[in-house]
Write a protein that holds these residues in place. Structure first.
Motif, PDB file in Angstrom:
ATOM      1  N   ASN A 372     120.359  92.982  24.394  1.00 12.30           N
ATOM      2  CA  ASN A 372     120.074  94.010  25.389  1.00 12.30           C
ATOM      3  C   ASN A 372     118.743  93.728  26.073  1.00 12.30           C
ATOM      4  OD1 ASN A 372     122.423  95.500  24.849  1.00 12.30           O
ATOM      5  ND2 ASN A 372     121.419  96.534  23.119  1.00 12.30           N
ATOM      6  N   VAL A 373     118.660  94.170  27.298  1.00 12.64           N
ATOM      7  CA  VAL A 373     117.422  94.015  28.052  1.00 12.64           C
ATOM      8  C   VAL A 373     116.271  94.684  27.301  1.00 12.64           C
ATOM      9  CG1 VAL A 373     116.248  94.653  30.200  1.00 12.64           C
ATOM     10  CG2 VAL A 373     118.583  93.812  30.268  1.00 12.64           C
ATOM     11  N   ILE A 417     111.978  85.071  21.760  1.00 13.31           N
ATOM     12  CA  ILE A 417     111.886  85.552  23.133  1.00 13.31           C
ATOM     13  C   ILE A 417     111.659  87.060  23.063  1.00 13.31           C
ATOM     14  CG2 ILE A 417     113.021  85.723  25.366  1.00 13.31           C
ATOM     15  CD1 ILE A 417     114.729  83.343  24.606  1.00 13.31           C
ATOM     16  N   GLN A 418     110.513  87.488  23.568  1.00 13.68           N
ATOM     17  CA  GLN A 418     110.148  88.900  23.542  1.00 13.68           C
ATOM     18  C   GLN A 418     110.435  89.532  24.909  1.00 13.68           C
ATOM     19  OE1 GLN A 418     106.016  88.583  22.574  1.00 13.68           O
ATOM     20  NE2 GLN A 418     106.376  88.259  20.369  1.00 13.68           N
ATOM     21  N   ARG A 419     110.788  90.826  24.891  1.00 17.26           N
ATOM     22  CA  ARG A 419     111.068  91.601  26.111  1.00 17.26           C
ATOM     23  C   ARG A 419     112.058  90.839  27.005  1.00 17.26           C
ATOM     24  NH1 ARG A 419     105.695  91.303  25.595  1.00 17.26           N
ATOM     25  NH2 ARG A 419     105.482  90.024  27.481  1.00 17.26           N
ATOM     26  N   VAL A 420     113.232  90.640  26.460  1.00 21.48           N
ATOM     27  CA  VAL A 420     114.247  89.822  27.132  1.00 21.48           C
ATOM     28  C   VAL A 420     114.561  90.384  28.515  1.00 21.48           C
ATOM     29  CG1 VAL A 420     116.625  89.025  26.995  1.00 21.48           C
ATOM     30  CG2 VAL A 420     115.210  89.077  24.939  1.00 21.48           C
ATOM     31  N   LYS A 421     114.675  89.484  29.486  1.00 16.79           N
ATOM     32  CA  LYS A 421     115.032  89.833  30.856  1.00 16.79           C
ATOM     33  C   LYS A 421     116.363  89.196  31.220  1.00 16.79           C
ATOM     34  CE  LYS A 421     110.140  89.875  32.174  1.00 16.79           C
ATOM     35  NZ  LYS A 421     109.127  89.300  33.089  1.00 16.79           N
ATOM     36  N   LYS A 422     116.876  89.617  32.382  1.00 16.24           N
ATOM     37  CA  LYS A 422     118.139  89.058  32.853  1.00 16.24           C
ATOM     38  C   LYS A 422     118.058  87.553  33.038  1.00 16.24           C
ATOM     39  CE  LYS A 422     121.368  92.233  33.462  1.00 16.24           C
ATOM     40  NZ  LYS A 422     122.731  92.098  32.906  1.00 16.24           N
ATOM     41  N   GLU A 423     116.902  87.073  33.536  1.00 17.49           N
ATOM     42  CA  GLU A 423     116.789  85.634  33.787  1.00 17.49           C
ATOM     43  C   GLU A 423     116.674  84.810  32.513  1.00 17.49           C
ATOM     44  OE1 GLU A 423     112.759  87.560  34.873  1.00 17.49           O
ATOM     45  OE2 GLU A 423     114.898  87.968  35.146  1.00 17.49           O
ATOM     46  N   ASP A 424     116.553  85.469  31.329  1.00 13.42           N
ATOM     47  CA  ASP A 424     116.524  84.731  30.065  1.00 13.42           C
ATOM     48  C   ASP A 424     117.914  84.308  29.617  1.00 13.42           C
ATOM     49  OD1 ASP A 424     113.747  84.841  29.733  1.00 13.42           O
ATOM     50  OD2 ASP A 424     113.850  86.855  28.872  1.00 13.42           O
ATOM     51  N   SER A 425     118.952  84.760  30.282  1.00 16.80           N
ATOM     52  CA  SER A 425     120.304  84.315  29.941  1.00 16.80           C
ATOM     53  C   SER A 425     120.442  82.824  30.232  1.00 16.80           C
ATOM     54  CB  SER A 425     121.341  85.107  30.747  1.00 16.80           C
ATOM     55  OG  SER A 425     121.277  86.477  30.447  1.00 16.80           O
ATOM     56  N   GLU A 448     122.424  91.731  28.290  1.00 16.34           N
ATOM     57  CA  GLU A 448     123.227  92.847  28.760  1.00 16.34           C
ATOM     58  C   GLU A 448     122.340  94.034  29.085  1.00 16.34           C
ATOM     59  OE1 GLU A 448     125.816  93.506  25.502  1.00 16.34           O
ATOM     60  OE2 GLU A 448     127.203  91.889  26.054  1.00 16.34           O
ATOM     61  N   GLY A 449     122.841  94.939  29.982  1.00 19.60           N
ATOM     62  CA  GLY A 449     122.121  96.146  30.341  1.00 19.60           C
ATOM     63  C   GLY A 449     121.410  95.999  31.664  1.00 19.60           C
ATOM     64  N   ALA A 450     121.039  97.173  32.251  1.00 24.91           N
ATOM     65  CA  ALA A 450     120.366  97.192  33.547  1.00 24.91           C
ATOM     66  C   ALA A 450     118.913  96.798  33.378  1.00 24.91           C
ATOM     67  CB  ALA A 450     120.475  98.580  34.170  1.00 24.91           C
ATOM     68  N   GLU A 451     118.407  96.161  34.437  1.00 24.38           N
ATOM     69  CA  GLU A 451     117.006  95.746  34.416  1.00 24.38           C
ATOM     70  C   GLU A 451     116.116  96.964  34.611  1.00 24.38           C
ATOM     71  OE1 GLU A 451     114.207  92.797  33.923  1.00 24.38           O
ATOM     72  OE2 GLU A 451     116.346  92.421  34.151  1.00 24.38           O
ATOM     73  N   LYS A 452     115.234  97.218  33.767  1.00 22.49           N
ATOM     74  CA  LYS A 452     114.304  98.330  33.846  1.00 22.49           C
ATOM     75  C   LYS A 452     112.900  97.811  33.707  1.00 22.49           C
ATOM     76  CE  LYS A 452     117.419 101.755  31.785  1.00 22.49           C
ATOM     77  NZ  LYS A 452     117.597 102.728  30.679  1.00 22.49           N
ATOM     78  N   LYS A 453     112.022  98.608  34.331  1.00 21.40           N
ATOM     79  CA  LYS A 453     110.634  98.226  34.146  1.00 21.40           C
ATOM     80  C   LYS A 453     110.241  98.470  32.702  1.00 21.40           C
ATOM     81  CE  LYS A 453     108.826  98.862  38.803  1.00 21.40           C
ATOM     82  NZ  LYS A 453     107.772  99.503  39.613  1.00 21.40           N
TER      83      LYS A 453
END
Length: 529
Positions: A372-373, A417-425, A448-453
């Motif tokens: 999850n994001v 990998i900490q604080r996974v983001k969409k671009e980490d896929s 997975e999941g929406a990108e949030k700040k």
């Protein structure tokens, strides 16, 4: 002539067997005694049948034929051996009633102490100056534990025998008798510790730890018990200026290039030579790094590739280069040096052992992950090999390096990998390599999941605004609460409207500045009445 004969007739009510209750239950003998008897005392009618058992088993016919004599009143053993120790039981059986009576005896065979190191041979130990060797006496005997005492003698009390190189204990015992008991505060070589322990095999091990080897000396361990005593004499040689090293590493790998360096003081030693021994018969228990050469089976010719170096200094070094090492080069190497005064030869030994090369291997597979994001994920890539492999991570065929949120630990074997983001896929590949080859594993991470700040991204600007407003309020409060200094003197009435309408001063401060005369504008109470 008249002859008279008398007889006593005893009539028993019934057959019986009576064993003496006060008979000794333990019999002791010493190893090597010519004979030992285990007596049995009884009173019986009729005469019983006698049978002896050892540890619950019948005595063997061979022992009964040569070493054991079975009697009605005793068991006799000849040429006492250690194996004769045990529990012996006499069985008395009445032939009429078949009744049996038993009595057990314990035979203890006392064995004088025996020091194992004497049987291994070699009465001399050579030690490097300043080293901390341990002298040991391993004793077995019965009864155990065995008392062990250590003594020492300086070289000056026995110089001829010590320096002769013969190390004859028989001659030493006759000529050198000034032994001194060892304590922590005596001896030219300071003592670090003295321990004596008995293990479960009834072996007593006594170790004398020398804190620092400084001078030649003689040491003796005395072992004793009630059966006898034994002793071991150690010729303690201290040598200076000798050093053996393996360059450039102490634990070489296969195919490596190394140099065995044998360094000696030129004023004390000469004729340095390198030999190669088989080494298979040298177990760690028998291996001494420095010892007299006369006890070794050296080859007739030294190794030809040895080269002398360092001739200009106080020491001389004999280098033995070994290139492209293989398992055929493993074994025991000896550097022989000769004392310039006594001409006695000393050998410095080194056991060359190689670490086999192993291709890089990754011990576990990587598994695909769905994350999850804003979560944290970890990939493990445990790798082994000789030499130690280098681990490299790639993402989508691009080298992955540490940065914001990417952490590599345990020699790059753990990727976090900490604080996974969409671009980490993407596809992550772990590759481990050494000189023999590489191996790789890969896994795919799906975010997975929406990108949030992230919390950090929201907290930083909000916190900055709150802090700025807090400081602004403090400044305003200080300005408002501060009184301006008053004006002294009369004010013109014309300025009153300006001051009242002015927003620069509070109302109370404006009132303080009015031209007010109490005598003119105030009336007494009596006047008002």
């Amino acid at each position: 002539m008249t002859k008279t004969s008398r007889a006593t007739l005893v009539v028993y009510e019934k057959p019986f067997i009576i064993l003496n209750a006060q008979a000794v239950g333990t019999v002791e003998a010493t190893l090597g005694d010519r004979m030992v008897k285990i007596p049995v005392k009884y009173y019986a009618y009729p005469q019983p049948e006698v049978k002896w058992l050892k540890n619950g088993q019948s005595l063997s016919r061979e022992e009964q034929k040569y070493r054991v004599k079975l009697g009605r009143d005793a068991l006799t053993l000849y040429d006492v051996a250690e194996r004769d120790s045990g529990s012996y039981t006499v069985v008395l059986r009445n032939p009429s009633t078949k009744e049996e009576r038993r009595r057990s005896f314990q035979l203890l065979v006392n064995v004088p102490p025996q020091i194992f190191e004497k049987e291994m041979g070699g009465g001399g130990d050579i030690h490097m100056f300043g080293s901390s060797p341990s002298l040991r006496c391993t004793v077995r005997g019965s009864p155990s534990p065995i008392a062990v005492q250590w003594q020492w003698m300086p070289l000056e009390d026995c110089p001829l025998n010590f320096l002769s190189g013969g190390w004859k204990v028989e001659v030493l015992q006759k000529e050198c008798t000034e032994w001194r008991d060892i304590t922590n505060n005596t001896g030219l070589n300071p003592i670090d510790s003295l321990t004596t322990d008995t293990n479960r095999f009834n072996k007593t091990v006594s170790s004398l730890k020398i804190q620092k080897a400084q001078v030649h000396a003689l040491y003796r361990c005395l072992a004793s018990n009630k059966a006898g005593r034994d002793e071991r004499i150690i010729f303690f040689h201290v040598t200076r200026g000798l050093e053996l090293t393996l360059w450039p590493v102490e634990d070489p790998l296969e195919q490596a290039d190394v140099v065995l360096k044998c360094k000696a003081d030129k004023l004390i030693y000469r004729n340095l030579r390198w030999f190669r021994l088989g080494g298979e018969q040298w177990s760690p228990a028998h291996f001494l790094p420095v010892q007299p050469c006369r006890g070794l089976a050296l080859p007739p010719r030294p190794l030809p590739q040895a080269v002398l170096s360092g001739l200009g200094g106080p020491n001389v070094t004999l280098d033995l280069p070994l290139s492209n090492l293989s398992h055929r080069d493993q074994g025991l190497y000896a550097c022989q040096v000769e004392n310039t005064k006594t001409r006695e030869t000393t050998c410095l030994l080194h056991r060359l052992e190689l670490t086999a090369l192993q291709r890089s291997r990754i011990l576990a597979n990587l598994t695909d992950q769905r994350v999850n994001v804003s979560d944290t994920t970890t990939l493990l890539c445990p790798a082994t090999g000789t030499p130690r492999p280098t681990v490299l991570w790639t993402k989508n065929n691009h080298t992955l390096r540490e940065g914001s949120g990417v952490v590599l630990t345990q020699a790059n074997q753990t990727l976090t990998i900490q604080r996974v983001k969409k671009e980490d896929s993407g596809v992550y590949v772990c590759r481990a390599c050494n000189r023999l080859g590489c191996e790789s594993r890969h896994a795919e991470i799906h975010v997975e999941g929406a990108e949030k700040k992230t919390n950090v991204e929201l907290i930083v600007p909000i916190g900055s605004v709150v802090i700025a407003m807090f400081f602004w309020l403090i400044i305003v409060f200080v300005i408002r609460s501060r009184k301006r200094p008053g004006y002294h003197g009369d004010l013109k009435p014309g300025y009153l409207s300006i001051m009242v309408e002015s927003e620069d001063l509070p109302m109370d401060e404006q009132c303080e500045r009015l031209t007010y005369d109490p005598n003119k504008w105030e009336f007494p109470e009596t006047a008002s009445n």
